[in-house]
Design an enzyme around this catalytic site. Sequence first.
Site, short mmCIF file in Angstrom:
data_model
loop_
_atom_site.label_atom_id
_atom_site.label_comp_id
_atom_site.label_asym_id
_atom_site.label_seq_id
_atom_site.Cartn_x
_atom_site.Cartn_y
_atom_site.Cartn_z
N ASN A 92 0.86 -1.20 0.00
CA ASN A 92 0.00 0.00 0.00
C ASN A 92 0.89 1.24 0.00
OD1 ASN A 92 -2.66 1.51 0.69
ND2 ASN A 92 -1.22 2.22 2.25
N GLU A 93 0.65 2.12 -0.94
CA GLU A 93 1.41 3.38 -1.00
C GLU A 93 2.88 3.13 -0.67
OE1 GLU A 93 -0.64 6.57 1.08
OE2 GLU A 93 -2.38 6.37 -0.22
N TYR A 103 -7.38 11.47 -3.01
CA TYR A 103 -8.26 12.12 -2.04
C TYR A 103 -8.59 13.53 -2.51
CZ TYR A 103 -7.65 8.27 1.19
OH TYR A 103 -7.68 7.02 1.77
N GLU A 147 -8.53 3.80 -3.04
CA GLU A 147 -8.76 4.79 -1.99
C GLU A 147 -9.18 6.07 -2.69
OE1 GLU A 147 -5.84 5.42 1.13
OE2 GLU A 147 -5.35 3.28 1.16
O1 AHR Z 1 -7.29 6.21 4.31
C1 AHR Z 1 -6.33 6.74 5.16
C2 AHR Z 1 -4.92 6.56 4.65
O2 AHR Z 1 -4.73 7.29 3.49
C3 AHR Z 1 -4.52 5.16 4.25
O3 AHR Z 1 -4.13 4.38 5.33
C4 AHR Z 1 -3.37 5.40 3.33
O4 AHR Z 1 -3.22 4.39 2.38
C5 AHR Z 1 -3.68 6.75 2.71
O5 AHR Z 1 -2.60 7.59 2.75
#
Ligand code: AHR
Length: 522
Positions: free
Chosen positions: A192-193, A272, A327
Amino acid sequence: MRLSLLTTTVLFFALSSAAFGQTIELSIDASKTGPKISRHIFGQFAEHLGTGVYEGLWVGPDSKIPNTRGLRNDVVNALRELKVPNVRWPGGCFADEYHWRNGIGSKRGVTLNPTWGGVIEPNTFGTHEFMDFVDQIGSEAFLSVNLGSGTVHEAADWIEYMTSEQQTTLAKERAVNGHPAPYKVPFLGIGNESWDCGGNMSPDFYLSQLKMYARFVRNFNPAQRGDDRMMRIAVGPGGTEPRFTEWTETVMKGWKGHTWSWDMEGLSLHNYTVYNWEKKHSSVDFGEKEYAEILKKTLEINGLLDTHIGIMDKYDPEKKIALVVDEWGAWYAPMPGSNPGFLVQQNSQRDAVLAALNLNIFARRADRIRVANIAQMINVLQAMILTDKEKMVLTPTYHVFKMYIPFQDSTSIPVAFNAGTYAFSNITLPRVDAIAAKGIDGKLWLAITNLDANRAAEIDLKSVGANVRSAIGQTLTSPKVDSINTFDSPKTVEPKPISARAQGGKLMLNVPARSVTVVAVE
Ligand code: AHR
Protein backbone atom coordinates in the site's frame (compact mmCIF):
# COMPACT_ATOMS: atom_id res chain seq x y z
CA MET A 1 -14.74 1.30 -32.12
CA ARG A 2 -14.10 1.55 -28.39
CA LEU A 3 -12.74 5.05 -28.78
CA SER A 4 -15.69 6.32 -30.74
CA LEU A 5 -18.05 4.81 -28.18
CA LEU A 6 -16.16 6.51 -25.41
CA THR A 7 -16.27 9.85 -27.11
CA THR A 8 -19.97 9.59 -27.67
CA THR A 9 -20.55 8.38 -24.13
CA VAL A 10 -20.10 11.84 -22.70
CA LEU A 11 -20.71 14.91 -24.73
CA PHE A 12 -20.02 17.87 -22.56
CA PHE A 13 -21.06 20.84 -24.66
CA ALA A 14 -19.76 23.61 -22.48
CA LEU A 15 -22.63 25.85 -23.44
CA SER A 16 -23.90 28.30 -20.91
CA SER A 17 -27.29 27.65 -19.44
CA ALA A 18 -28.26 31.07 -20.83
CA ALA A 19 -28.08 29.59 -24.31
CA PHE A 20 -30.66 26.99 -23.28
CA GLY A 21 -32.59 28.98 -20.71
CA GLN A 22 -32.88 26.86 -17.60
CA THR A 23 -33.37 23.68 -19.59
CA ILE A 24 -30.77 20.96 -19.95
CA GLU A 25 -31.24 18.86 -23.05
CA LEU A 26 -30.27 15.26 -22.38
CA SER A 27 -30.58 12.32 -24.72
CA ILE A 28 -29.88 8.66 -24.18
CA ASP A 29 -29.03 6.31 -27.03
CA ALA A 30 -30.10 2.89 -25.82
CA SER A 31 -29.33 1.35 -29.23
CA LYS A 32 -25.61 1.72 -28.48
CA THR A 33 -23.87 0.05 -25.58
CA GLY A 34 -20.48 0.59 -23.98
CA PRO A 35 -18.49 -1.44 -21.46
CA LYS A 36 -19.86 -3.15 -18.39
CA ILE A 37 -19.81 -1.00 -15.24
CA SER A 38 -18.36 -3.48 -12.76
CA ARG A 39 -20.15 -3.71 -9.43
CA HIS A 40 -16.69 -3.62 -7.88
CA ILE A 41 -16.36 0.14 -8.48
CA PHE A 42 -18.82 0.46 -5.57
CA GLY A 43 -16.34 -1.21 -3.17
CA GLN A 44 -15.53 -0.03 0.34
CA PHE A 45 -12.46 0.24 2.52
CA ALA A 46 -12.27 -0.71 6.22
CA GLU A 47 -8.91 0.00 7.84
CA HIS A 48 -7.84 -0.53 11.43
CA LEU A 49 -7.99 3.22 11.99
CA GLY A 50 -9.81 5.10 14.73
CA THR A 51 -13.22 3.55 15.26
CA GLY A 52 -13.56 2.28 11.72
CA VAL A 53 -13.31 -1.36 12.78
CA TYR A 54 -13.39 -1.43 16.59
CA GLU A 55 -16.72 0.13 17.70
CA GLY A 56 -17.79 0.83 14.12
CA LEU A 57 -18.36 -2.75 13.12
CA TRP A 58 -16.76 -4.96 15.78
CA VAL A 59 -18.10 -4.71 19.34
CA GLY A 60 -17.27 -8.25 20.45
CA PRO A 61 -19.70 -11.05 21.32
CA ASP A 62 -20.12 -9.87 24.94
CA SER A 63 -21.24 -6.35 24.01
CA LYS A 64 -24.66 -5.02 25.03
CA ILE A 65 -24.95 -3.68 21.50
CA PRO A 66 -26.91 -6.34 19.56
CA ASN A 67 -24.40 -8.33 17.54
CA THR A 68 -23.84 -11.59 15.71
CA ARG A 69 -20.52 -13.18 16.64
CA GLY A 70 -19.24 -9.74 17.68
CA LEU A 71 -20.35 -7.82 14.57
CA ARG A 72 -22.96 -5.17 15.28
CA ASN A 73 -26.31 -6.05 13.73
CA ASP A 74 -27.40 -2.49 12.89
CA VAL A 75 -24.26 -1.85 10.83
CA VAL A 76 -24.34 -5.27 9.16
CA ASN A 77 -28.01 -4.79 8.18
CA ALA A 78 -27.36 -1.32 6.75
CA LEU A 79 -24.37 -2.57 4.75
CA ARG A 80 -26.23 -5.62 3.47
CA GLU A 81 -28.81 -3.26 1.97
CA LEU A 82 -26.00 -1.43 0.20
CA LYS A 83 -24.94 -4.59 -1.68
CA VAL A 84 -21.28 -3.81 -0.98
CA PRO A 85 -19.39 -5.80 -3.65
CA ASN A 86 -16.00 -5.94 -1.92
CA VAL A 87 -14.27 -4.68 1.21
CA ARG A 88 -10.59 -3.75 1.30
CA TRP A 89 -8.90 -4.66 4.59
CA PRO A 90 -6.84 -4.31 6.89
CA GLY A 91 -5.35 -1.06 5.44
CA GLY A 92 -4.09 1.37 4.13
CA CYS A 93 -0.90 2.22 5.93
CA PHE A 94 -1.94 -0.20 8.67
CA ALA A 95 -1.61 -3.14 6.26
CA ASP A 96 2.15 -2.65 6.01
CA GLU A 97 2.46 -3.09 9.78
CA TYR A 98 -0.08 -5.91 10.10
CA HIS A 99 1.06 -9.39 11.02
CA TRP A 100 -1.82 -11.76 10.39
CA ARG A 101 -0.77 -14.36 12.96
CA ASN A 102 -1.59 -11.87 15.74
CA GLY A 103 -5.21 -11.98 14.57
CA ILE A 104 -6.01 -15.71 14.58
CA GLY A 105 -6.60 -18.35 17.25
CA SER A 106 -7.56 -18.12 20.88
CA LYS A 107 -4.51 -16.19 22.07
CA ARG A 108 -4.24 -12.89 20.22
CA GLY A 109 -1.12 -10.74 20.30
CA VAL A 110 -1.76 -7.24 21.61
CA THR A 111 0.16 -4.80 19.43
CA LEU A 112 0.14 -1.09 18.58
CA ASN A 113 -1.22 0.98 15.74
CA PRO A 114 1.62 3.52 15.42
CA THR A 115 0.36 5.26 12.28
CA TRP A 116 -3.16 5.91 13.52
CA GLY A 117 -3.02 7.48 16.96
CA GLY A 118 -0.52 5.08 18.53
CA VAL A 119 -3.38 3.18 20.15
CA ILE A 120 -3.52 -0.44 21.30
CA GLU A 121 -4.43 -2.94 18.58
CA PRO A 122 -6.13 -5.83 20.40
CA ASN A 123 -6.25 -8.02 17.29
CA THR A 124 -9.65 -9.33 18.37
CA PHE A 125 -10.81 -8.55 14.84
CA GLY A 126 -8.61 -10.69 12.59
CA THR A 127 -8.85 -12.91 9.53
CA HIS A 128 -11.83 -15.05 10.61
CA GLU A 129 -13.77 -12.07 11.95
CA PHE A 130 -13.17 -10.15 8.73
CA MET A 131 -14.29 -13.08 6.59
CA ASP A 132 -17.38 -13.50 8.80
CA PHE A 133 -18.10 -9.78 8.33
CA VAL A 134 -17.76 -10.03 4.55
CA ASP A 135 -20.05 -13.05 4.62
CA GLN A 136 -22.66 -11.41 6.84
CA ILE A 137 -22.94 -8.37 4.56
CA GLY A 138 -22.88 -10.54 1.40
CA SER A 139 -19.64 -9.12 0.06
CA GLU A 140 -16.18 -10.30 -1.07
CA ALA A 141 -12.68 -9.94 0.38
CA PHE A 142 -10.00 -7.57 -0.85
CA LEU A 143 -6.90 -8.20 1.27
CA SER A 144 -3.86 -5.94 1.38
CA VAL A 145 -0.73 -7.90 2.25
CA ASN A 146 2.15 -6.49 4.23
CA LEU A 147 4.99 -5.71 1.85
CA GLY A 148 6.49 -2.92 3.97
CA SER A 149 7.45 -4.66 7.21
CA GLY A 150 6.45 -8.22 6.34
CA THR A 151 8.00 -10.87 4.14
CA VAL A 152 7.01 -12.81 1.06
CA HIS A 153 6.95 -15.90 3.28
CA GLU A 154 4.52 -14.32 5.75
CA ALA A 155 2.16 -13.18 2.99
CA ALA A 156 2.36 -16.52 1.16
CA ASP A 157 1.50 -18.34 4.39
CA TRP A 158 -1.48 -16.07 5.01
CA ILE A 159 -3.05 -16.75 1.63
CA GLU A 160 -2.27 -20.47 1.86
CA TYR A 161 -3.88 -20.49 5.33
CA MET A 162 -6.98 -18.88 3.88
CA THR A 163 -7.32 -20.66 0.54
CA SER A 164 -5.81 -24.15 0.66
CA GLU A 165 -8.32 -26.97 0.32
CA GLN A 166 -5.58 -29.56 0.59
CA GLN A 167 -4.81 -30.52 4.14
CA THR A 168 -1.57 -28.66 4.69
CA THR A 169 -0.52 -27.71 8.19
CA LEU A 170 -1.85 -24.20 7.61
CA ALA A 171 -5.19 -25.45 6.23
CA LYS A 172 -5.56 -27.70 9.29
CA GLU A 173 -4.84 -24.75 11.55
CA ARG A 174 -7.60 -22.79 9.79
CA ALA A 175 -9.98 -25.69 10.43
CA VAL A 176 -9.02 -25.78 14.12
CA ASN A 177 -9.77 -22.05 14.20
CA GLY A 178 -13.28 -22.72 12.96
CA HIS A 179 -13.24 -22.73 9.16
CA PRO A 180 -12.50 -26.07 7.49
CA ALA A 181 -13.55 -24.87 4.01
CA PRO A 182 -11.13 -22.65 2.10
CA TYR A 183 -12.00 -18.98 1.89
CA LYS A 184 -12.27 -17.07 -1.37
CA VAL A 185 -9.90 -14.13 -1.78
CA PRO A 186 -10.83 -12.45 -5.06
CA PHE A 187 -8.59 -9.37 -4.63
CA LEU A 188 -5.05 -9.08 -3.30
CA GLY A 189 -3.32 -5.73 -2.87
CA ILE A 190 0.46 -6.17 -2.96
CA GLY A 191 1.54 -3.43 -0.57
CA ASN A 192 0.00 0.00 0.00
CA GLU A 193 1.41 3.38 -1.00
CA SER A 194 4.87 1.82 -1.08
CA TRP A 195 6.16 5.21 -2.27
CA ASP A 196 5.37 6.74 1.18
CA CYS A 197 3.90 5.08 4.28
CA GLY A 198 4.46 1.62 2.77
CA GLY A 199 8.26 1.94 2.89
CA ASN A 200 9.19 4.98 0.81
CA MET A 201 10.48 2.72 -1.98
CA SER A 202 11.78 3.70 -5.38
CA PRO A 203 9.70 2.39 -8.31
CA ASP A 204 12.46 -0.06 -9.28
CA PHE A 205 12.78 -1.43 -5.77
CA TYR A 206 9.01 -1.87 -5.55
CA LEU A 207 8.92 -3.62 -8.92
CA SER A 208 11.43 -6.22 -7.76
CA GLN A 209 9.35 -6.82 -4.60
CA LEU A 210 6.17 -7.03 -6.66
CA LYS A 211 7.63 -9.78 -8.83
CA MET A 212 8.33 -11.95 -5.80
CA TYR A 213 4.96 -11.39 -4.11
CA ALA A 214 3.14 -11.95 -7.40
CA ARG A 215 5.04 -15.20 -7.89
CA PHE A 216 4.90 -16.72 -4.42
CA VAL A 217 1.72 -15.44 -2.77
CA ARG A 218 -0.58 -18.02 -4.30
CA ASN A 219 -4.29 -18.57 -4.07
CA PHE A 220 -4.90 -22.33 -3.78
CA ASN A 221 -8.69 -22.28 -3.73
CA PRO A 222 -9.81 -24.62 -6.56
CA ALA A 223 -12.91 -22.45 -6.97
CA GLN A 224 -10.71 -19.52 -7.99
CA ARG A 225 -9.44 -20.56 -11.36
CA GLY A 226 -9.74 -19.05 -14.85
CA ASP A 227 -11.96 -15.98 -14.89
CA ASP A 228 -12.43 -16.29 -11.12
CA ARG A 229 -8.73 -16.13 -10.38
CA MET A 230 -7.50 -13.72 -7.72
CA MET A 231 -6.73 -10.22 -8.99
CA ARG A 232 -3.21 -9.25 -7.91
CA ILE A 233 -3.09 -5.48 -7.57
CA ALA A 234 0.22 -3.63 -7.71
CA VAL A 235 0.77 -0.35 -5.92
CA GLY A 236 0.17 2.52 -8.31
CA PRO A 237 0.21 6.32 -8.21
CA GLY A 238 -1.18 8.64 -5.57
CA GLY A 239 -0.96 12.15 -6.93
CA THR A 240 0.02 14.47 -9.73
CA GLU A 241 3.74 14.81 -8.97
CA PRO A 242 6.24 13.57 -11.61
CA ARG A 243 7.34 10.75 -9.29
CA PHE A 244 3.92 9.17 -9.79
CA THR A 245 4.10 9.11 -13.57
CA GLU A 246 7.54 7.53 -13.19
CA TRP A 247 5.98 4.97 -10.84
CA THR A 248 3.23 3.97 -13.27
CA GLU A 249 5.72 3.89 -16.16
CA THR A 250 8.06 1.60 -14.20
CA VAL A 251 5.40 -0.83 -13.04
CA MET A 252 3.58 -1.01 -16.39
CA LYS A 253 6.82 -1.33 -18.34
CA GLY A 254 7.93 -4.04 -15.93
CA TRP A 255 4.63 -5.85 -16.43
CA LYS A 256 4.87 -5.53 -20.21
CA GLY A 257 8.18 -7.36 -20.08
CA HIS A 258 7.06 -9.96 -17.54
CA THR A 259 8.02 -13.59 -17.95
CA TRP A 260 5.91 -16.71 -17.32
CA SER A 261 6.92 -16.62 -13.66
CA TRP A 262 4.88 -13.65 -12.51
CA ASP A 263 1.91 -11.55 -13.49
CA MET A 264 -0.54 -9.02 -12.13
CA GLU A 265 -4.13 -8.10 -12.95
CA GLY A 266 -4.57 -4.64 -11.44
CA LEU A 267 -2.80 -1.36 -10.73
CA SER A 268 -3.92 0.75 -7.78
CA LEU A 269 -4.50 4.52 -7.79
CA HIS A 270 -5.25 6.65 -4.73
CA ASN A 271 -6.87 10.06 -4.90
CA TYR A 272 -8.26 12.12 -2.04
CA THR A 273 -10.23 15.33 -2.52
CA VAL A 274 -8.41 17.79 -0.28
CA TYR A 275 -8.51 21.52 -0.84
CA ASN A 276 -5.26 22.16 1.03
CA TRP A 277 -3.34 19.46 2.95
CA GLU A 278 -1.90 22.05 5.35
CA LYS A 279 -5.22 23.72 6.06
CA LYS A 280 -8.02 21.31 5.29
CA HIS A 281 -11.62 22.43 4.87
CA SER A 282 -14.09 21.67 7.65
CA SER A 283 -16.65 18.93 7.09
CA VAL A 284 -19.34 21.02 8.85
CA ASP A 285 -20.62 24.60 8.97
CA PHE A 286 -19.32 25.71 5.59
CA GLY A 287 -20.83 27.82 2.85
CA GLU A 288 -21.21 27.84 -0.91
CA LYS A 289 -17.58 28.93 -1.40
CA GLU A 290 -16.23 25.76 0.22
CA TYR A 291 -18.89 23.68 -1.54
CA ALA A 292 -17.77 24.96 -4.96
CA GLU A 293 -14.06 24.70 -4.09
CA ILE A 294 -14.33 21.06 -3.09
CA LEU A 295 -16.37 20.08 -6.14
CA LYS A 296 -13.86 21.80 -8.40
CA LYS A 297 -11.07 19.93 -6.65
CA THR A 298 -12.78 16.56 -6.95
CA LEU A 299 -13.22 16.96 -10.71
CA GLU A 300 -9.43 17.24 -11.02
CA ILE A 301 -9.34 13.44 -10.72
CA ASN A 302 -10.27 13.45 -14.43
CA GLY A 303 -6.79 14.69 -15.37
CA LEU A 304 -5.06 12.26 -13.01
CA LEU A 305 -6.98 9.31 -14.43
CA ASP A 306 -6.35 10.35 -18.01
CA THR A 307 -2.60 10.64 -17.37
CA HIS A 308 -2.27 7.21 -15.79
CA ILE A 309 -4.74 5.46 -18.08
CA GLY A 310 -2.71 6.94 -20.94
CA ILE A 311 0.44 5.27 -19.59
CA MET A 312 -1.43 2.01 -19.08
CA ASP A 313 -2.81 2.15 -22.62
CA LYS A 314 0.73 2.50 -23.95
CA TYR A 315 1.88 -0.76 -22.35
CA ASP A 316 -1.48 -2.54 -22.24
CA PRO A 317 -3.67 -1.48 -25.19
CA GLU A 318 -5.85 -4.55 -24.65
CA LYS A 319 -6.76 -3.27 -21.18
CA LYS A 320 -5.87 -6.53 -19.45
CA ILE A 321 -4.78 -4.67 -16.33
CA ALA A 322 -7.59 -3.05 -14.36
CA LEU A 323 -7.10 0.36 -12.80
CA VAL A 324 -8.15 -0.06 -9.17
CA VAL A 325 -8.99 3.24 -7.46
CA ASP A 326 -8.79 1.60 -4.05
CA GLU A 327 -8.76 4.79 -1.99
CA TRP A 328 -10.85 7.81 -2.96
CA GLY A 329 -13.06 10.36 -1.26
CA ALA A 330 -13.07 13.65 0.63
CA TRP A 331 -10.52 14.31 3.37
CA TYR A 332 -11.41 17.18 5.70
CA ALA A 333 -10.03 18.54 8.98
CA PRO A 334 -10.63 16.25 11.97
CA MET A 335 -13.76 17.08 13.97
CA PRO A 336 -12.86 19.39 16.87
CA GLY A 337 -12.19 17.39 20.02
CA SER A 338 -11.54 14.13 18.16
CA ASN A 339 -8.20 12.30 18.09
CA PRO A 340 -6.52 13.74 14.94
CA GLY A 341 -5.11 10.27 14.22
CA PHE A 342 -8.65 8.90 13.93
CA LEU A 343 -9.64 10.96 10.83
CA VAL A 344 -13.16 11.64 12.09
CA GLN A 345 -15.25 13.91 9.85
CA GLN A 346 -18.93 14.59 9.22
CA ASN A 347 -20.58 13.86 5.91
CA SER A 348 -22.83 16.40 4.19
CA GLN A 349 -24.82 16.85 1.01
CA ARG A 350 -21.59 18.17 -0.52
CA ASP A 351 -20.18 14.66 -0.06
CA ALA A 352 -23.23 13.11 -1.69
CA VAL A 353 -22.67 15.26 -4.79
CA LEU A 354 -18.93 14.54 -4.68
CA ALA A 355 -19.56 10.78 -4.44
CA ALA A 356 -21.90 10.80 -7.43
CA LEU A 357 -19.43 12.81 -9.52
CA ASN A 358 -16.62 10.34 -8.77
CA LEU A 359 -18.79 7.29 -9.44
CA ASN A 360 -19.81 8.83 -12.78
CA ILE A 361 -16.16 9.48 -13.62
CA PHE A 362 -15.28 5.84 -12.88
CA ALA A 363 -18.31 4.55 -14.81
CA ARG A 364 -17.25 6.56 -17.88
CA ARG A 365 -13.91 4.78 -17.81
CA ALA A 366 -15.45 1.38 -17.07
CA ASP A 367 -13.30 -0.30 -19.69
CA ARG A 368 -10.24 0.38 -17.49
CA ILE A 369 -11.54 1.13 -13.98
CA ARG A 370 -12.96 -2.14 -12.75
CA VAL A 371 -12.54 -1.80 -8.97
CA ALA A 372 -12.76 1.22 -6.64
CA ASN A 373 -13.00 1.61 -2.88
CA ILE A 374 -14.25 4.71 -1.13
CA ALA A 375 -12.29 5.69 1.99
CA GLN A 376 -13.66 4.64 4.32
CA MET A 377 -16.65 2.54 5.34
CA ILE A 378 -17.46 3.58 8.93
CA ASN A 379 -16.48 6.55 11.14
CA VAL A 380 -13.38 7.42 9.08
CA LEU A 381 -13.06 10.04 6.29
CA GLN A 382 -15.98 9.92 3.79
CA ALA A 383 -17.94 7.26 5.61
CA MET A 384 -21.19 5.48 4.81
CA ILE A 385 -22.08 5.14 8.45
CA LEU A 386 -21.29 6.98 11.68
CA THR A 387 -21.64 5.30 15.07
CA ASP A 388 -21.44 6.41 18.68
CA LYS A 389 -21.73 3.52 21.13
CA GLU A 390 -25.18 1.99 20.42
CA LYS A 391 -26.21 4.81 18.03
CA MET A 392 -25.85 4.67 14.26
CA VAL A 393 -26.63 7.13 11.48
CA LEU A 394 -26.54 6.76 7.69
CA THR A 395 -24.71 9.52 5.84
CA PRO A 396 -25.66 11.27 2.57
CA THR A 397 -22.85 9.26 0.92
CA TYR A 398 -24.54 6.02 2.05
CA HIS A 399 -27.72 7.12 0.27
CA VAL A 400 -25.86 7.78 -2.99
CA PHE A 401 -24.30 4.32 -2.94
CA LYS A 402 -27.73 2.80 -2.33
CA MET A 403 -29.36 4.82 -5.11
CA TYR A 404 -26.62 3.69 -7.51
CA ILE A 405 -27.20 -0.06 -6.92
CA PRO A 406 -28.92 -0.43 -10.33
CA PHE A 407 -25.59 0.50 -11.95
CA GLN A 408 -23.79 -2.51 -10.43
CA ASP A 409 -22.77 -4.75 -13.34
CA SER A 410 -24.89 -2.67 -15.72
CA THR A 411 -23.97 -1.95 -19.34
CA SER A 412 -23.12 1.66 -20.03
CA ILE A 413 -25.15 3.58 -22.57
CA PRO A 414 -24.16 6.83 -24.26
CA VAL A 415 -25.77 9.95 -22.87
CA ALA A 416 -25.37 13.38 -24.46
CA PHE A 417 -26.21 16.59 -22.66
CA ASN A 418 -25.50 20.28 -22.59
CA ALA A 419 -23.98 20.49 -19.12
CA GLY A 420 -24.51 24.22 -18.71
CA THR A 421 -22.49 26.05 -16.08
CA TYR A 422 -22.69 26.68 -12.39
CA ALA A 423 -20.52 29.57 -11.26
CA PHE A 424 -19.58 30.81 -7.84
CA SER A 425 -17.18 33.74 -7.62
CA ASN A 426 -14.27 32.78 -9.90
CA ILE A 427 -15.12 29.06 -9.89
CA THR A 428 -16.97 27.69 -12.90
CA LEU A 429 -18.23 24.14 -12.93
CA PRO A 430 -20.52 22.08 -15.15
CA ARG A 431 -24.04 22.53 -13.88
CA VAL A 432 -25.11 18.93 -14.36
CA ASP A 433 -23.48 15.57 -14.85
CA ALA A 434 -25.11 12.33 -15.97
CA ILE A 435 -24.54 8.67 -16.79
CA ALA A 436 -26.91 6.08 -18.21
CA ALA A 437 -26.84 2.30 -18.29
CA LYS A 438 -28.91 -0.80 -18.88
CA GLY A 439 -29.23 -2.58 -15.56
CA ILE A 440 -29.10 -6.32 -14.99
CA ASP A 441 -32.85 -5.91 -14.30
CA GLY A 442 -33.27 -4.97 -17.98
CA LYS A 443 -34.25 -1.38 -17.14
CA LEU A 444 -32.73 1.79 -18.49
CA TRP A 445 -31.20 3.77 -15.61
CA LEU A 446 -30.18 7.40 -15.59
CA ALA A 447 -28.23 9.20 -12.85
CA ILE A 448 -28.21 13.01 -12.87
CA THR A 449 -26.18 15.19 -10.53
CA ASN A 450 -27.13 18.84 -10.26
CA LEU A 451 -24.03 20.61 -8.92
CA ASP A 452 -25.72 24.02 -8.82
CA ALA A 453 -26.07 25.05 -5.21
CA ASN A 454 -29.09 27.26 -5.89
CA ARG A 455 -30.98 26.39 -9.06
CA ALA A 456 -33.10 23.38 -9.86
CA ALA A 457 -32.48 22.07 -13.36
CA GLU A 458 -35.19 21.19 -15.82
CA ILE A 459 -34.07 18.20 -17.85
CA ASP A 460 -35.60 17.78 -21.30
CA LEU A 461 -35.15 14.02 -21.56
CA LYS A 462 -35.05 12.27 -24.91
CA SER A 463 -34.21 8.81 -26.10
CA VAL A 464 -32.68 8.39 -29.56
CA GLY A 465 -35.05 6.44 -31.81
CA ALA A 466 -37.70 5.89 -29.11
CA ASN A 467 -40.27 7.80 -27.11
CA VAL A 468 -39.70 8.26 -23.40
CA ARG A 469 -42.87 7.90 -21.40
CA SER A 470 -41.75 8.16 -17.80
CA ALA A 471 -38.84 8.59 -15.42
CA ILE A 472 -39.34 7.22 -11.92
CA GLY A 473 -36.85 7.00 -9.07
CA GLN A 474 -35.35 8.92 -6.18
CA THR A 475 -33.65 12.23 -5.59
CA LEU A 476 -31.35 13.25 -2.76
CA THR A 477 -31.12 16.91 -1.86
CA SER A 478 -30.94 18.93 1.34
CA PRO A 479 -31.94 22.24 2.90
CA LYS A 480 -28.38 23.60 2.63
CA VAL A 481 -25.07 22.64 1.02
CA ASP A 482 -23.70 21.67 4.45
CA SER A 483 -26.75 19.73 5.65
CA ILE A 484 -25.81 16.59 7.56
CA ASN A 485 -27.53 13.70 9.29
CA THR A 486 -26.93 13.43 13.03
CA PHE A 487 -27.88 10.89 15.68
CA ASP A 488 -30.63 13.30 16.80
CA SER A 489 -31.78 14.25 13.28
CA PRO A 490 -30.92 11.25 11.12
CA LYS A 491 -33.28 12.06 8.24
CA THR A 492 -32.29 15.60 7.25
CA VAL A 493 -30.72 14.24 4.06
CA GLU A 494 -32.74 11.34 2.74
CA PRO A 495 -33.79 10.24 -0.75
CA LYS A 496 -37.29 11.24 -1.81
CA PRO A 497 -39.38 9.86 -4.67
CA ILE A 498 -39.21 11.73 -7.98
CA SER A 499 -41.10 11.07 -11.18
CA ALA A 500 -42.12 12.65 -14.46
CA ARG A 501 -44.41 11.57 -17.28
CA ALA A 502 -44.30 12.64 -20.91
CA GLN A 503 -46.78 15.28 -22.00
CA GLY A 504 -47.29 16.18 -25.64
CA GLY A 505 -44.34 13.93 -26.55
CA LYS A 506 -41.97 15.74 -24.15
CA LEU A 507 -40.59 14.52 -20.84
CA MET A 508 -39.41 17.22 -18.48
CA LEU A 509 -37.73 16.11 -15.24
CA ASN A 510 -37.10 18.77 -12.64
CA VAL A 511 -34.08 17.91 -10.47
CA PRO A 512 -33.55 20.00 -7.32
CA ALA A 513 -30.52 22.18 -6.63
CA ARG A 514 -27.43 20.38 -5.14
CA SER A 515 -28.94 16.98 -5.79
CA VAL A 516 -28.28 13.45 -6.93
CA THR A 517 -31.12 11.75 -8.82
CA VAL A 518 -31.42 8.19 -10.11
CA VAL A 519 -34.41 7.26 -12.25
CA ALA A 520 -35.57 4.31 -14.34
CA VAL A 521 -36.56 5.58 -17.77
CA GLU A 522 -39.25 3.95 -19.89
O1 AHR B 1 -7.29 6.21 4.31
C1 AHR B 1 -6.33 6.74 5.16
C2 AHR B 1 -4.92 6.56 4.65
O2 AHR B 1 -4.73 7.29 3.49
C3 AHR B 1 -4.52 5.16 4.25
O3 AHR B 1 -4.13 4.38 5.33
C4 AHR B 1 -3.37 5.40 3.33
O4 AHR B 1 -3.22 4.39 2.38
C5 AHR B 1 -3.68 6.75 2.71
O5 AHR B 1 -2.60 7.59 2.75
